[in-house]
Design a protein around this motif. Structure first.
Motif, mmCIF file in Angstrom:
data_model
loop_
_atom_site.group_PDB
_atom_site.id
_atom_site.type_symbol
_atom_site.label_atom_id
_atom_site.label_comp_id
_atom_site.label_asym_id
_atom_site.label_seq_id
_atom_site.Cartn_x
_atom_site.Cartn_y
_atom_site.Cartn_z
ATOM 1 N N ILE A 19 -13.395 34.397 7.311
ATOM 2 C CA ILE A 19 -12.480 33.283 7.016
ATOM 3 C C ILE A 19 -13.139 32.315 6.035
ATOM 4 O O ILE A 19 -12.517 31.872 5.063
ATOM 5 C CB ILE A 19 -12.076 32.564 8.316
ATOM 6 N N GLU A 20 -14.391 31.995 6.273
ATOM 7 C CA GLU A 20 -15.118 31.103 5.371
ATOM 8 C C GLU A 20 -15.217 31.713 3.972
ATOM 9 O O GLU A 20 -15.037 31.021 2.962
ATOM 10 C CB GLU A 20 -16.520 30.830 5.921
ATOM 11 N N LEU A 21 -15.495 33.001 3.917
ATOM 12 C CA LEU A 21 -15.632 33.683 2.630
ATOM 13 C C LEU A 21 -14.296 33.735 1.894
ATOM 14 O O LEU A 21 -14.233 33.527 0.673
ATOM 15 C CB LEU A 21 -16.176 35.094 2.856
ATOM 16 N N LEU A 22 -13.224 33.981 2.623
ATOM 17 C CA LEU A 22 -11.891 34.002 2.023
ATOM 18 C C LEU A 22 -11.513 32.626 1.485
ATOM 19 O O LEU A 22 -10.922 32.506 0.413
ATOM 20 C CB LEU A 22 -10.860 34.460 3.061
ATOM 21 N N ASP A 23 -11.855 31.586 2.226
ATOM 22 C CA ASP A 23 -11.572 30.224 1.767
ATOM 23 C C ASP A 23 -12.360 29.890 0.505
ATOM 24 O O ASP A 23 -11.858 29.208 -0.395
ATOM 25 C CB ASP A 23 -11.909 29.213 2.866
ATOM 26 N N ASP A 24 -13.582 30.380 0.453
ATOM 27 C CA ASP A 24 -14.460 30.054 -0.684
ATOM 28 C C ASP A 24 -14.184 30.912 -1.915
ATOM 29 O O ASP A 24 -14.185 30.411 -3.039
ATOM 30 C CB ASP A 24 -15.931 30.225 -0.285
ATOM 31 N N GLU A 25 -13.953 32.217 -1.689
ATOM 32 C CA GLU A 25 -13.907 33.162 -2.805
ATOM 33 C C GLU A 25 -12.563 33.866 -2.982
ATOM 34 O O GLU A 25 -12.359 34.538 -3.983
ATOM 35 C CB GLU A 25 -15.007 34.234 -2.613
ATOM 36 N N PHE A 81 -17.668 43.781 2.228
ATOM 37 C CA PHE A 81 -18.611 43.937 3.342
ATOM 38 C C PHE A 81 -20.030 43.574 2.893
ATOM 39 O O PHE A 81 -20.821 43.079 3.681
ATOM 40 C CB PHE A 81 -18.540 45.358 3.886
ATOM 41 N N ARG A 82 -20.324 43.795 1.634
ATOM 42 C CA ARG A 82 -21.643 43.436 1.139
ATOM 43 C C ARG A 82 -21.822 41.920 1.137
ATOM 44 O O ARG A 82 -22.845 41.399 1.597
ATOM 45 C CB ARG A 82 -21.843 43.983 -0.280
ATOM 46 N N ALA A 83 -20.802 41.187 0.634
ATOM 47 C CA ALA A 83 -20.886 39.728 0.604
ATOM 48 C C ALA A 83 -20.897 39.157 2.018
ATOM 49 O O ALA A 83 -21.604 38.184 2.309
ATOM 50 C CB ALA A 83 -19.703 39.158 -0.181
ATOM 51 N N LEU A 84 -20.121 39.783 2.896
ATOM 52 C CA LEU A 84 -20.061 39.322 4.284
ATOM 53 C C LEU A 84 -21.396 39.564 4.987
ATOM 54 O O LEU A 84 -21.877 38.708 5.747
ATOM 55 C CB LEU A 84 -18.934 40.058 5.006
ATOM 56 N N ALA A 85 -22.008 40.709 4.727
ATOM 57 C CA ALA A 85 -23.306 41.015 5.327
ATOM 58 C C ALA A 85 -24.365 40.034 4.848
ATOM 59 O O ALA A 85 -25.223 39.586 5.626
ATOM 60 C CB ALA A 85 -23.717 42.446 4.978
ATOM 61 N N THR A 86 -24.307 39.664 3.577
ATOM 62 C CA THR A 86 -25.255 38.688 3.034
ATOM 63 C C THR A 86 -25.082 37.345 3.728
ATOM 64 O O THR A 86 -26.062 36.689 4.100
ATOM 65 C CB THR A 86 -25.037 38.513 1.516
ATOM 66 N N ARG A 87 -23.843 36.939 3.928
ATOM 67 C CA ARG A 87 -23.582 35.654 4.583
ATOM 68 C C ARG A 87 -24.065 35.654 6.022
ATOM 69 O O ARG A 87 -24.515 34.637 6.543
ATOM 70 C CB ARG A 87 -22.082 35.352 4.520
ATOM 71 N N LEU A 88 -23.982 36.808 6.669
ATOM 72 C CA LEU A 88 -24.395 36.917 8.076
ATOM 73 C C LEU A 88 -25.848 37.349 8.227
ATOM 74 O O LEU A 88 -26.331 37.526 9.344
ATOM 75 C CB LEU A 88 -23.489 37.906 8.803
ATOM 76 N N ALA A 89 -26.527 37.548 7.101
ATOM 77 C CA ALA A 89 -27.928 37.957 7.110
ATOM 78 C C ALA A 89 -28.135 39.236 7.913
ATOM 79 O O ALA A 89 -28.985 39.335 8.792
ATOM 80 C CB ALA A 89 -28.808 36.838 7.661
ATOM 81 N N ASP A 95 -1.348 26.028 3.374
ATOM 82 C CA ASP A 95 -1.822 25.103 2.348
ATOM 83 C C ASP A 95 -3.348 25.067 2.329
ATOM 84 O O ASP A 95 -3.965 25.028 1.262
ATOM 85 C CB ASP A 95 -1.264 23.705 2.615
ATOM 86 N N ALA A 96 -3.958 25.092 3.525
ATOM 87 C CA ALA A 96 -5.420 25.052 3.618
ATOM 88 C C ALA A 96 -6.057 26.412 3.363
ATOM 89 O O ALA A 96 -7.193 26.491 2.882
ATOM 90 C CB ALA A 96 -5.839 24.551 5.006
ATOM 91 N N HIS A 97 -5.342 27.487 3.682
ATOM 92 C CA HIS A 97 -5.853 28.853 3.517
ATOM 93 C C HIS A 97 -4.803 29.676 2.760
ATOM 94 O O HIS A 97 -4.064 30.456 3.383
ATOM 95 C CB HIS A 97 -6.128 29.513 4.866
ATOM 96 N N PRO A 98 -4.691 29.531 1.441
ATOM 97 C CA PRO A 98 -3.625 30.204 0.690
ATOM 98 C C PRO A 98 -3.587 31.722 0.882
ATOM 99 O O PRO A 98 -2.522 32.331 0.785
ATOM 100 C CB PRO A 98 -3.941 29.841 -0.762
ATOM 101 N N TRP A 99 -4.712 32.336 1.150
ATOM 102 C CA TRP A 99 -4.762 33.788 1.337
ATOM 103 C C TRP A 99 -3.969 34.240 2.553
ATOM 104 O O TRP A 99 -3.524 35.396 2.629
ATOM 105 C CB TRP A 99 -6.212 34.263 1.461
ATOM 106 N N VAL A 100 -3.767 33.330 3.518
ATOM 107 C CA VAL A 100 -3.003 33.675 4.721
ATOM 108 C C VAL A 100 -1.571 34.044 4.346
ATOM 109 O O VAL A 100 -0.990 34.990 4.895
ATOM 110 C CB VAL A 100 -3.021 32.514 5.734
#
Length: 223
Positions: free
Chosen positions: A25-31, A38-46, A100-105
């Motif tokens: 959700i955070e990644l979708l809001d940001d990017e 999955f690569r970007a998500l794995a990086t965010r989750l270390a 409005d806060a999460h347009p991807w939804v």
């Protein structure tokens, strides 16, 4: 070997489905959706991308889970009220503000109307339609009309908001649009010219809720 396995299990337990969805959700809001990999998500989750597949099968499942979570949180904030009209308005505001806060939804609700996020909304609206005393033969039509307007109107509002660059003032933009409408051909656009003066001062949420009231008035009149 035994010690290594127990450590691995503890790491897998820490990397829960809930943590993955929250990070998505955070990644979708940001990017946006294109930035969710999955690569970007794995990086965010270390962690490693392979570890994610223990909890989420693919990106489509992850998008549904993220949308489901955001919608569920929005519906949890809708006050429990006795009157169906106010409950429906509360659901509508929740969806409006969430998209409005999460347009991807909005895109996900449109792309997968049979998945649980849309079913959540249909269920909530349907219960209120029943409480209004609508005959069973009109339950689906009434609830789906409300659902279509609420989701469609919320998506359009979010899309309109993305048209404004940070340097563009909304009031100035609407003033300029109003001036353009007033200059339209009087024979081709008589209505648009007449409502042009109302454009600059209109409130998006108020207009959205006015549409809800029109639908509800029609449903109540049909009773």
């Amino acid at each position: 070997m035994g010690t290594t396995k127990r450590g691995s299990e503890r790491r897998e337990d820490a990397l829960s489905r809930e943590r993955i969805v929250d990070a998505a959700i955070e990644l979708l809001d940001d990017e946006g959706e294109n930035g969710l990999t999955f690569r970007a998500l794995a990086t965010r989750l270390a962690t490693g991308a392979g570890a994610l597949y223990w909890h989420i099968a693919n990106k489509s499942e992850l998008l549904v889970a993220a949308t489901d979570t955001v919608v569920a949180r929005a519906m949890a904030e809708v006050p429990a009220v006795a009157k169906p009209r106010e409950a429906i308005r509360g659901i509508a505001v929740g969806v409006f503000e969430t998209i409005d806060a999460h347009p991807w939804v909005g895109a996900q609700l449109s792309l997968a109307p049979w998945e649980t996020p849309m079913l959540q909304l249909l269920e909530r609206l349907g219960r209120q339609v029943q409480a209004m005393g609508v005959p069973s033969r009109a339950w689906f039509t009434s609830a789906s009309a409300l659902l279509s307007y609420i989701v469609g109107g919320s998506i359009q509002n979010a899309a309109n908001g993305r048209l404004f660059e940070p340097s563009v003032d909304r009031a100035d933009f609407l003033d300029s649009m109003s001036a353009r409408w007033k200059e339209l051909d009087a024979n081709e656009y008589p209505f648009t010219r007449k409502v042009a003066a109302q454009l600059p001062k209109h409130d998006d949420l108020a207009e959205f809720l006015a549409g809800i009231d029109l639908i509800l008035t029609g449903i109540e009149a049909s009773l």
